[in-house]
Design an enzyme around this catalytic site. Structure first.
Site, PDB file in Angstrom:
ATOM      1  N   GLY A  12      -0.532  -1.418   8.844  1.00  0.00           N
ATOM      2  CA  GLY A  12       0.014  -0.107   8.547  1.00  0.00           C
ATOM      3  C   GLY A  12       1.031   0.369   9.566  1.00  0.00           C
ATOM      4  O   GLY A  12       0.901   0.139  10.764  1.00  0.00           O
ATOM      5  N   THR A  14      11.330  -7.335  15.568  1.00  0.00           N
ATOM      6  CA  THR A  14      12.773  -7.447  15.785  1.00  0.00           C
ATOM      7  C   THR A  14      13.271  -8.888  15.756  1.00  0.00           C
ATOM      8  O   THR A  14      14.476  -9.118  15.791  1.00  0.00           O
ATOM      9  CB  THR A  14      13.164  -6.829  17.143  1.00  0.00           C
ATOM     10  OG1 THR A  14      12.483  -7.543  18.176  1.00  0.00           O
ATOM     11  CG2 THR A  14      12.795  -5.348  17.201  1.00  0.00           C
ATOM     12  N   HIS A  43      23.412  -0.109  10.884  1.00  0.00           N
ATOM     13  CA  HIS A  43      24.616   0.711  10.960  1.00  0.00           C
ATOM     14  C   HIS A  43      25.536   0.224  12.075  1.00  0.00           C
ATOM     15  O   HIS A  43      25.108  -0.467  13.003  1.00  0.00           O
ATOM     16  CB  HIS A  43      24.238   2.179  11.163  1.00  0.00           C
ATOM     17  CG  HIS A  43      23.467   2.732  10.013  1.00  0.00           C
ATOM     18  ND1 HIS A  43      24.049   3.057   8.817  1.00  0.00           N
ATOM     19  CD2 HIS A  43      22.141   2.989   9.868  1.00  0.00           C
ATOM     20  CE1 HIS A  43      23.130   3.506   7.982  1.00  0.00           C
ATOM     21  NE2 HIS A  43      21.949   3.464   8.597  1.00  0.00           N
ATOM     22  N   ARG A  92       5.287  -8.894  19.914  1.00  0.00           N
ATOM     23  CA  ARG A  92       5.187 -10.132  20.676  1.00  0.00           C
ATOM     24  C   ARG A  92       3.915 -10.873  20.252  1.00  0.00           C
ATOM     25  O   ARG A  92       2.926 -10.250  19.857  1.00  0.00           O
ATOM     26  CB  ARG A  92       5.181  -9.861  22.174  1.00  0.00           C
ATOM     27  CG  ARG A  92       3.978  -9.081  22.623  1.00  0.00           C
ATOM     28  CD  ARG A  92       4.129  -8.498  24.016  1.00  0.00           C
ATOM     29  NE  ARG A  92       2.945  -7.803  24.445  1.00  0.00           N
ATOM     30  CZ  ARG A  92       2.440  -6.680  23.909  1.00  0.00           C
ATOM     31  NH1 ARG A  92       3.024  -6.125  22.879  1.00  0.00           N
ATOM     32  NH2 ARG A  92       1.350  -6.130  24.379  1.00  0.00           N
ATOM     33  N   LYS A 128      -1.492 -14.334  19.504  1.00  0.00           N
ATOM     34  CA  LYS A 128      -2.396 -15.389  19.037  1.00  0.00           C
ATOM     35  C   LYS A 128      -1.660 -16.284  18.066  1.00  0.00           C
ATOM     36  O   LYS A 128      -0.875 -15.823  17.245  1.00  0.00           O
ATOM     37  CB  LYS A 128      -3.621 -14.751  18.346  1.00  0.00           C
ATOM     38  CG  LYS A 128      -4.631 -15.758  17.861  1.00  0.00           C
ATOM     39  CD  LYS A 128      -5.801 -15.052  17.189  1.00  0.00           C
ATOM     40  CE  LYS A 128      -6.765 -16.087  16.643  1.00  0.00           C
ATOM     41  NZ  LYS A 128      -7.748 -15.497  15.777  1.00  0.00           N
ATOM     42  N   ASN A 151       0.833  -1.197   0.000  1.00  0.00           N
ATOM     43  CA  ASN A 151       0.000   0.000   0.000  1.00  0.00           C
ATOM     44  C   ASN A 151       0.870   1.249   0.000  1.00  0.00           C
ATOM     45  O   ASN A 151       2.095   1.184   0.114  1.00  0.00           O
ATOM     46  CB  ASN A 151      -0.962  -0.031   1.196  1.00  0.00           C
ATOM     47  CG  ASN A 151      -2.279   0.650   0.887  1.00  0.00           C
ATOM     48  OD1 ASN A 151      -2.336   1.631   0.146  1.00  0.00           O
ATOM     49  ND2 ASN A 151      -3.347   0.141   1.471  1.00  0.00           N
TER      50      ASN A 151
END
Length: 185
Positions: A142, A165, A115, A180, A183, A85
């Site tokens: 989004g 992450t 970096h 995290r 479900k 999108n």
């Protein structure tokens, strides 16, 4: 290319992004992205011609809404029917594979570049590229951010605004910062 900064980037080694050859590749990508973003929608279709030619793969029916931004383009591989999108950014210093039928919401960001931890390394332009893989039929909400080195399994859902992450298992929903699991289907 052996020993070049591009070769180091492709090998997942530390490289300097302050390199003339890499800058030339980024200029090519910026030109293709500019064309894609500026073409009238009926002329552009699913992908502007320059961007479609630049991508590593654009599967049947893959679509990227404008505006869009990427670093190189050639490291992006879109499965059939993948949809990105408006406002998505992919810093594709490494391979980014987005599976068939996967949907990315507005302003999703994928950052393969990491970096250097030391200021002197950052000043020298040192970074390392880590790939991202998103399985088929996943949904990335989004403004989610996906960091390099992450794999997101088939059918997974990443909630809007999540910062991913670490890997996400197939058919799992993750939310938050850091993301995290909430479900698993």
């Amino acid at each position: 290319m052996a020993g070049s900064e591009r070769a180091k980037m492709a090998a997942g080694e530390w490289y300097t992004c302050l390199d003339d050859d890499l800058e030339a590749l980024r200029v090519t990508a910026r030109d293709a992205v500019f064309e894609h973003n500026c073409l009238p929608p009926r002329q552009r279709g699913n992908l502007g011609p320059g961007l479609k030619a630049l991508l590593g793969r654009a599967g049947e029916g893959a679509r990227i809404e404008a505006p869009f931004h990427c670093a190189y383009g050639f490291n992006i591989f879109l499965g059939d029917g993948a949809f990105l999108n408006a406002g998505c950014t992919i810093l594709d210093t490494a391979s980014v594979r987005i599976g068939s039928g996967t949907l990315l919401g507005p302003n999703v960001q994928i950052y393969c570049a990491e970096h250097h931890k030391e200021a002197a390394g950052r000043q020298a332009g040192l970074e390392i590229a880590r790939p991202v893989e998103i399985g088929a039929n996943a949904w990335i909400g989004g403004s989610a951010i996906i960091l390099g080195g992450v794999s997101i399994g088939e059918g997974a859902i990443v909630g809007a605004g999540a910062v991913v992450t670490r890997d996400v298992a197939a058919n799992t929903t993750v939310v938050g910062n850091p993301a995290r699991a909430v479900k698993r289907d």
